[in-house]
Design an enzyme around this catalytic site. Structure first.
Site, PDB file in Angstrom:
ATOM      1  N   TYR A 176       0.824  -1.198   0.000  1.00  0.00           N
ATOM      2  CA  TYR A 176       0.000   0.000   0.000  1.00  0.00           C
ATOM      3  C   TYR A 176       0.865   1.257   0.000  1.00  0.00           C
ATOM      4  O   TYR A 176       0.687   2.147  -0.849  1.00  0.00           O
ATOM      5  CB  TYR A 176      -0.928  -0.001   1.215  1.00  0.00           C
ATOM      6  N   LYS A 180       1.164   3.840  -3.133  1.00  0.00           N
ATOM      7  CA  LYS A 180       0.674   5.196  -2.931  1.00  0.00           C
ATOM      8  C   LYS A 180       1.786   6.211  -3.216  1.00  0.00           C
ATOM      9  O   LYS A 180       1.517   7.310  -3.736  1.00  0.00           O
ATOM     10  CB  LYS A 180       0.144   5.379  -1.516  1.00  0.00           C
TER      11      LYS A 180
END
Length: 422
Positions: A176, A180
């Site tokens: 993640y 991101k």
């Protein structure tokens, strides 16, 4: 919360309701109503943002794979579509003046271990959003990033946009945060892209920490569930460790201000910029969660466990989850990156957002969000024991953690470097 900045978003609203001075005077033609699109509009933040903008008179399109669990307010339209579906995006972006790209995947829990889906949504979806913005001549794009693009387990105290670089992509321990960070950079690099037929795509990035507020569906219910199953009887990390949080209303305010700051009226001040957004306070997570334990009727964690034990146990739980995933789901109590978030200080200044966007966070209490959560959930018997299998599993994981710790001291633990960093 201060007067909703969304009210200033469409200039046409200022003239609404004014009566003509003479009956024979022709009415001025109304300014075109602004139209925005929110990806991830079925989620907590996306829906809150869209609802706030709609109340201010903006036409809002909420796009998400899952329908919102709340009733759509007037002025909003929901489109059920995947952010990875280029044709669906192209249809939805027609006539849009600003896109808020909120959609993401893999933020917490077992989701953090779904590498392929995280990559395709957070990176692939972001590339498509940028491409379709250009093709549809959308002039503004605001991206909801995360503090994790800069935080990767190393202490950060009052960091800002200039002093803290991106955490090295190959050093991130969860997909993640890495994806991101890639998307964050893609959005900023897209700033200044010429649009077909004239005009320029203006972009900016907002980097919030964890979000809380009424009806929040991710962090609070998950922690509350662990507390009710008596799985949070221990605490770890230094009591001086600090982190930030942001109330959903403050984060909505920041998004609206950022979109306005991408216009000529504001001198395009936010064009190509990144901003850390939080409530302006730093807290210790266990002190922060105290109202939740109190309202649920459970004592606060009193067993202090070495962070290295928790980290090693989280590592075992991650591998166990991945190994058993084809057969059954064993969600990890904590992931390694979540251990870092709790045990390592990472706080950020919001001075840039205050100065350039006019961001002025209101004061909120986590206890109020807890009170609303408790009222909305059915009461359950206190102190109900966790299932026998789950207790056995946790005991096994703690035993494995202790074994791993012993092996570390014998120089047989390959995770020694990671543990030492804690």
């Amino acid at each position: 919360m201060k007067p909703n900045p969304a009210g200033a978003f469409p200039e046409a609203c200022k003239a609404a309701g004014q009566a003509p001075q003479q009956k024979t005077q022709a009415k001025p033609a109304p300014a075109p109503r602004q139209k925005v699109l929110v990806t991830g509009g079925g989620g907590y933040l996306g829906f809150s943002l869209g609802s706030s903008l709609a109340k201010g008179g903006t036409s809002v399109v909420l796009l998400d794979l899952r329908r919102p669990q709340w009733e759509l307010p007037p002025g909003t339209e929901f489109i059920q579509a995947d952010v990875r579906d280029e044709e669906a995006l192209y249809r939805a972006f027609e006539g849009v003046d600003c896109v808020f790209h909120v959609a993401s995947y893999g933020m917490s829990g077992a989701e953090k271990l779904q590498k392929e889906q995280i990559e395709s949504i957070n990176v692939g979806g972001t590339k498509l959003v940028i491409d379709v913005c250009v093709r549809r001549r959308v002039p503004r794009l605001v991206y909801t990033s995360t503090v994790n693009v800069a935080f990767g387990g190393k202490p950060i105290e009052q960091g800002d946009e200039d002093s803290v670089p991106y955490f090295p992509l190959d050093k991130h321990m969860d997909h993640y945060s890495r994806t991101k960070a890639i998307a964050d950079q893609l959005i900023l690099m897209a700033n200044g892209t010429p649009l077909p037929g004239g005009g320029t795509l203006r972009t900016c990035v907002l980097r919030p920490p964890g979000i809380y507020g009424p009806e929040e569906q991710r962090y609070l219910p998950r922690v509350a569930g662990h507390i009710k199953r008596r799985l949070f009887m221990f605490r770890f990390g230094d009591r001086k460790t600090r982190m930030n949080w942001v109330h959903v209303h403050n984060l909505v305010q920041a998004h609206v201000l950022a979109a306005e700051a991408l216009t000529a009226a504001k001198g395009f001040v936010a064009s190509g910029q990144a901003y850390y957004i939080n409530d302006g306070d730093s807290v210790n997570v266990f002190e922060w969660m105290a109202p939740l334990f109190e309202k649920l009727g459970y004592s606060q964690p009193w067993i202090q466990v070495p962070t290295c034990w928790v980290y090693l146990t989280a590592t075992v739980m991650e591998y166990l989850h991945l190994a058993l995933r084809p057969v059954c789901s064993v969600p990890p109590l904590l992931t390694r990156s979540e251990v870092h978030s709790v045990a390592v200080t990472h706080t950020f200044r919001i001075a840039k957002a205050r100065a350039q966007l006019g961001y002025a966070p209101d004061k909120f209490r986590f206890a109020d969000a807890v009170e609303l959560y408790v009222q909305s959930t059915s009461r359950r018997p206190r102190g109900s024991p966790a299932p026998t299998l789950l207790r056995w599993l946790l005991g096994l994981l703690l035993l494995l953690g202790l074994l791993a710790l012993a092996l570390r001291f014998l120089d047989l633990q390959p995770l020694q470097a990671a543990v030492d960093s804690l």
